[in-house]
Design an enzyme around this catalytic site. Structure first.
Site, PDB file in Angstrom:
ATOM      1  N   HIS A 122     -29.295 -13.572 -36.543  1.00  0.00           N
ATOM      2  CA  HIS A 122     -28.082 -14.370 -36.355  1.00  0.00           C
ATOM      3  C   HIS A 122     -27.580 -14.912 -37.682  1.00  0.00           C
ATOM      4  O   HIS A 122     -28.305 -15.614 -38.373  1.00  0.00           O
ATOM      5  CB  HIS A 122     -28.375 -15.600 -35.490  1.00  0.00           C
ATOM      6  N   TYR A 159     -19.163 -21.503 -29.714  1.00  0.00           N
ATOM      7  CA  TYR A 159     -20.451 -20.947 -29.311  1.00  0.00           C
ATOM      8  C   TYR A 159     -21.158 -20.276 -30.502  1.00  0.00           C
ATOM      9  O   TYR A 159     -20.536 -19.596 -31.306  1.00  0.00           O
ATOM     10  CB  TYR A 159     -20.298 -19.898 -28.188  1.00  0.00           C
ATOM     11  N   HIS A 214     -20.013 -14.639 -25.260  1.00  0.00           N
ATOM     12  CA  HIS A 214     -20.719 -15.574 -24.369  1.00  0.00           C
ATOM     13  C   HIS A 214     -19.955 -15.872 -23.081  1.00  0.00           C
ATOM     14  O   HIS A 214     -19.771 -17.041 -22.713  1.00  0.00           O
ATOM     15  CB  HIS A 214     -21.055 -16.863 -25.133  1.00  0.00           C
ATOM     16  N   GLU A 238     -20.632  -8.555 -27.198  1.00  0.00           N
ATOM     17  CA  GLU A 238     -21.548  -8.953 -26.121  1.00  0.00           C
ATOM     18  C   GLU A 238     -20.906  -9.906 -25.119  1.00  0.00           C
ATOM     19  O   GLU A 238     -20.118 -10.769 -25.501  1.00  0.00           O
ATOM     20  CB  GLU A 238     -22.746  -9.637 -26.796  1.00  0.00           C
ATOM     21  N   ASP A 318     -35.323 -19.027 -27.197  1.00  0.00           N
ATOM     22  CA  ASP A 318     -35.771 -19.510 -25.884  1.00  0.00           C
ATOM     23  C   ASP A 318     -36.589 -18.468 -25.126  1.00  0.00           C
ATOM     24  O   ASP A 318     -36.993 -18.696 -23.986  1.00  0.00           O
ATOM     25  CB  ASP A 318     -34.626 -20.079 -25.032  1.00  0.00           C
TER      26      ASP A 318
HETATM   27  C1  GCO Z   1     -27.976 -14.720 -27.158  1.00  0.00           C
HETATM   28  C2  GCO Z   1     -27.648 -15.790 -26.243  1.00  0.00           C
HETATM   29  C3  GCO Z   1     -28.443 -17.025 -26.189  1.00  0.00           C
HETATM   30  C4  GCO Z   1     -28.256 -17.747 -24.872  1.00  0.00           C
HETATM   31  C5  GCO Z   1     -29.480 -18.475 -24.490  1.00  0.00           C
HETATM   32  C6  GCO Z   1     -29.364 -19.155 -23.170  1.00  0.00           C
HETATM   33  O1  GCO Z   1     -27.264 -13.746 -27.143  1.00  0.00           O
HETATM   34  O2  GCO Z   1     -28.956 -14.857 -27.878  1.00  0.00           O
HETATM   35  O3  GCO Z   1     -26.417 -15.721 -25.670  1.00  0.00           O
HETATM   36  O4  GCO Z   1     -28.237 -17.830 -27.307  1.00  0.00           O
HETATM   37  O5  GCO Z   1     -27.180 -18.615 -24.915  1.00  0.00           O
HETATM   38  O6  GCO Z   1     -30.541 -17.601 -24.495  1.00  0.00           O
HETATM   39  O7  GCO Z   1     -30.584 -19.631 -22.766  1.00  0.00           O
HETATM   40 MG    MG Z   2     -25.800 -13.667 -25.705  1.00  0.00          MG
END
Ligand code: GCO
Ligand code: MG
Length: 407
Positions: A122, A159, A214, A238, A318
């Site tokens: 990222h 986002y 998102h 995405e 996460d």
């Molecule tokens: C990604 C995501 C995450 C989600 C998160 C929600 O593409 O990595 O969109 O950042 O927002 O995993 O729990």
């Molecule tokens: Mg995502």
């Protein structure tokens, strides 16, 4: 290989994780990630109350049969909580099977299809200049593929950009109730192409460039965005629009050749049946952790391969290091593998999970240790008490002054 014990651990080394540990009578131990961001306690309660008692005495070797029992036997099939809980059991059993066979999981699945997994990191910035710096730093770390997100002028919070000073985006809000945010599709659609233009201008076209909308756009808006960024040759766009209505992706497809990735919130093959059969997307982002484990994600990958669709698993912070390792093993085998998301982990996180993977030149390898190759350090985990936290929303409130749409 009878199961003697199934225990659930919750811990918070910088962020919340839920881990299931299964022990057999012969003393073999397997772990599985049961983390569902913002809903951690729901999964740990589901496991403790409804699944763990059912596992005792079952033969750990029979992974498929146990999977079917937990899926169909629950009567209430599917859903993120159930499928995350089943995934944790599934991965813990693959871990045990690998240790019993003295093989890494990818070998049990049929062996490697590649030398390592292409991963994307990222790069985020509160301005395009900061994004360029972050992009540069990630290139120095070895990344060859980067997701780029930047603040959109005029939108208070965009986002993928961190809320505080740090340059790392964290996908959870700790403590308080999640905030509602303002949003302007108009501003986003006009600014997003400038972000990619700046990156391509500065760094050229050698790296893979990715972007996450998102779930914030309507199908028509997503089609407009895809079309307007075609020249920048994105690896993927995405979650351009929510995928509950899979047919809505037809609209995007009819208007743009920008590749589309979707599925980080999918938990079953049924969530992507139409998307796959009609070739409406290019990458499926479902993960081992949230889509029923290795056993179920393997089915999705096989089905997608019939339609030349590749896999590009979700991999933010996460997903615990144990969950990441499970994805890496499966990815080593998947013939139609595309890319793996990898944000990396803090030192504190890695003090709780002893991992065996290696990262080199933009590629990850799960290592050759038997099973998953990750040890869960219980004493360390016990130091960090779970704290209430929420998934950052994908719903933005309408700003009454703007011409906007919200999803
Ligand atoms: C990604 C995501 C995450 C989600 C998160 C929600 O593409 O990595 O969109 O950042 O927002 O995993 O729990
Ligand atoms: Mg995502």
């Amino acid at each position: 290989m009878k199961i003697e014990k199934a225990e659930v651990f919750v811990t918070c080394p910088d962020r919340n994780y839920v881990i299931l540990k299964i022990t057999t009578e012969s003393g073999l131990v397997g772990i599985g990630d049961a983390t569902l961001n913002g809903r951690e306690i729901a999964v740990s309660a589901y496991l403790e109350n409804h699944i763990c008692p059912q596992l005792i005495g079952k033969d750990a070797k029979n992974i498929e049969d146990i999977w079917q029992l937990l899926y169909r036997g629950a009567y209430w099939r599917r859903g993120p909580v159930t499928m995350t809980a089943i995934a944790a059991v599934d991965v813990a059993l693959w871990d045990i099977k690998g240790k019993a066979a003295n093989m890494p999981i990818f070998d049990l699945l049929g062996g490697s299809s590649r030398d390592g997994l292409l991963v994307y990191g990222h790069a985020t910035g509160k301005s395009i200049d900061q994004l360029i710096d972050e992009y540069h730093k990630h290139k120095e770390m070895g990344y060859r593929a980067l997701r780029v997100q930047a603040s959109i002028p005029g939108i208070e919070r965009s986002y993928g950009v961190s809320k505080d000073k740090s340059s790392t985006y964290e996908p959870a809000t700790k403590g308080a109730i999640p905030e509602e945010e303002n949003w302007s599709t108009e501003k986003y659609l006009s600014y997003a192409p400038k972000i990619f233009d700046a990156i391509r201008n500065k760094f050229g076209f050698d790296d893979h460039l990715l972007h996450d909308a998102h779930h914030r756009l309507t199908p028509l808006e997503a089609a407009q965005l895809g079309k307007s960024v075609e020249d920048f040759k994105l690896f993927w766009l995405e979650d351009p629009t929510p995928a509950e209505n899979q047919e809505s992706f037809r609209m995007i497809r009819q208007h743009t050749t920008t590749p589309i990735a979707v599925g980080e919130i999918f938990n079953s093959i049924w969530d992507c049946k139409t998307l796959i059969e009609e070739q409406l997307v290019d990458y499926i982002r479902a993960t081992v952790c949230h889509a029923g484990g290795i056993t179920h994600l393997r089915r999705i990958a096989d089905f997608a391969s019939l339609y030349q669709i590749k896999m590009g698993a979700h991999g933010p912070s996460d997903i615990s290091p144990a969950g990441m390792a499970a994805g890496l093993h499966l990815g080593m085998w998947i013939p139609n593998f595309g890319i793996q998301e990898f944000m990396g982990y803090s030192e504190k996180m890695l003090s709780v999970f002893n991992v065996n993977w290696t990262f080199e030149d933009g590629y990850l390898h799960p290592g050759f240790k038997p099973g998953l190759g990750v040890d869960f350090i219980e004493d360390e985990a016990a130091k960090y008490l779970i704290s209430r936290s929420f998934t950052n929303s994908s719903l933005n409130r309408r700003d009454s002054l703007e011409l906007v749409s919200w999803v």
